[in-house]
Design an enzyme around this catalytic site. Sequence first.
Site, PDB file in Angstrom:
ATOM      1  N   THR A 171     -50.879 -58.705 -31.648  1.00 29.21           N
ATOM      2  CA  THR A 171     -50.073 -58.134 -32.721  1.00 29.21           C
ATOM      3  C   THR A 171     -48.657 -57.858 -32.234  1.00 29.21           C
ATOM      4  OG1 THR A 171     -52.052 -57.168 -33.646  1.00 29.21           O
ATOM      5  CG2 THR A 171     -49.975 -56.266 -34.414  1.00 29.21           C
TER       6      THR A 171
ATOM      7  N   GLU B  26     -38.911 -53.631 -34.651  1.00 30.03           N
ATOM      8  CA  GLU B  26     -37.595 -54.043 -35.116  1.00 30.03           C
ATOM      9  C   GLU B  26     -36.591 -54.318 -34.019  1.00 30.03           C
ATOM     10  OE1 GLU B  26     -36.610 -51.035 -37.944  1.00 30.03           O
ATOM     11  OE2 GLU B  26     -38.009 -51.826 -39.420  1.00 30.03           O
TER      12      GLU B  26
END
Lengths: 331, 144, 168
Positions: free
Chosen positions: B20, B88
């Site tokens: 992930t 991010e």
Amino acid sequence: MTMPASRVARPSTIEEAVRLLADNGPEAVIIAGGTDVVPNLQMKLFAPRVLVDIKPIRVLQGITIAAAGALRLGALTTLTEIVGSPLLQASYPVLVSAAATIAGPLQRNMGTLGGNLCLETRCLWYNQSHFWRKALGGCLKKDGDVCHVAPGGKRCWAAWSGDSAPALLTLDAEVEITGPRGRRRLPLAQFYLNDGMNRIALGRDELVTSVYLPARTAGRRGIYHKLRIRDSIDYPLAGVAVTLEVDRSGVCREARVAITAVNPAPLLVKEASEWLVGQRYSAELVDRVAHAAIRTGKPLTTSASTPVYRREMVRLFARRALEEAWKNGNA
Amino acid sequence: MHVHRIIAAHDCGKALNPMTVEGQIEGSVYMGLGQALQEEMVWNKGRLMNPTLLEYRIPSTLETPEIESIIVESIDPEGPFGAKEAGEGSLAATIPAIANAIYDAVGVRINTLPITPEKILAALREKEKQRAGNDAPGTNGGSR
Amino acid sequence: MTKELIRLKVNGELREIAAPAEKLLLDVLREDLSLTGSKRGCDDSSCGCCAVLVDGVPMLSCVAIASCYQDCEIVTVEGIAPPGELDPVQEGYAVAGGAQCGYCTPGFLIATKALLDHNPNPTLEEIRLALSSNLCRCTGYMQIYESVKLAIERAQAREAAKTAPVGS
């Protein structure tokens, strides 16, 4: 967004379809693949009472050999079929080159050649939801009296933004139209009216039934270049198609250059054949033709890229496509 | 303009689910790629001119290059089980990386987004003009 | 609103519903047949979330009028494997990270299924091209390619198991 309420008619013959169109006049809209029409319906750009689904008309499908060695492409031939056709790949490579750039694979599975030739013209101020357009009071093309692209003007500059038509123009293709008075055939160049509001020479009671590719343009070298921001899905922001016939000694015998997405119609560059036929390759000659292509194109602020850049790319693509077609055959 | 390859290394603290984390890094890089090169909300007098996925162009599979992600593992004593963020950070780094790659390739700096071929062409023309102006003997063009 | 009887063959079953003639296939699938796997992403045929198989060909159900597809075999993401089982394509996406938020996943599964049905061993370029009508905001596509590759392996393994001698 929602679909306007309408009846759906599914004629199985051309005659039946034409009768439906004649009976319902402006209240009828033809639908085949739906990739252009359905979004437009949801934006309330048209408000039909009858949707005429022509998919059940078998005779409109497929690629067949017609009289005098011409190739007939039924209006319902999908863009995927065109891209995958060995016959077209071998004989009319410019059309395959152009069709392969249309939207993406899933849209090409649905989209048809007839639909691609009859695309609605596109403009940033027109292809918007009803809610969006209402806030502005509409535009010249729909629900209003002002052109936001050229304020004060009375002409609609929405750009004709298809990829297959410029390729077909360079092949001297003809379009067959069927209406209540029977069938007629006209050169594709005459099909487009270069008016953003009234884009094609198709009566309300008429249907595009086939496209004919003449035997004499089979085997012409050809290539299509397209300006877009994303390599898939996008409509063209500018496009140039070129076909050439070059003899063994390197002299050009036939030439066509067509441009798209920079005018309300796809257009042949008139000077191209005149200047190229009988000539050998030279960078200066190719530059001159590319410049003529720019003069033919009149892009305005109807799409994401600026008119300056689109003109620039018309020049570049024209030059590049001519070079490739001349030097490498079917590049 | 074509981005050939992007490699991103990201310190995520303890990688709780490495697959992930890689997916998050690649996804962030992808968003940075879009922002750097093609995504733009175009406004005209308060109206959004491109409110659809057709006109707001996030990259398709065809423009997205191979993205290689490298997990740099550390332990963050403040984070849950030693983890930091992995969502991010890689996005922010991608944009200057692409801008620098463009400078490295063609020698012009574009400092507004998206960096379109149109802007690069204009900058190259401007540079050429300046060079022609500076071409007096004894100068070195002065580009940094 | 006038409704009509619409007969659709979906996931191998004949379904009859009463719906407006112009209703979109996507809306019929989601609202009338409760097949909410197919998603509405864009409304203008540009994102691929709504893809379904129509006679084996991947198409966009958001621009298809349901009543025009009554003669076709429609397969949605719910129907690519029998209930309780997974198609190799689904296994690939589940295991290799092909889904993050999952919104685009049904469309990718359908496009991948169609690709592998026609070309069981595609190159990376062929995979890229086949999936280029589908947009994904999360993954950067890399783990989607990994998922497709895993799907190919799993499909090959299943084929091999099928042809292997019984017993032993």
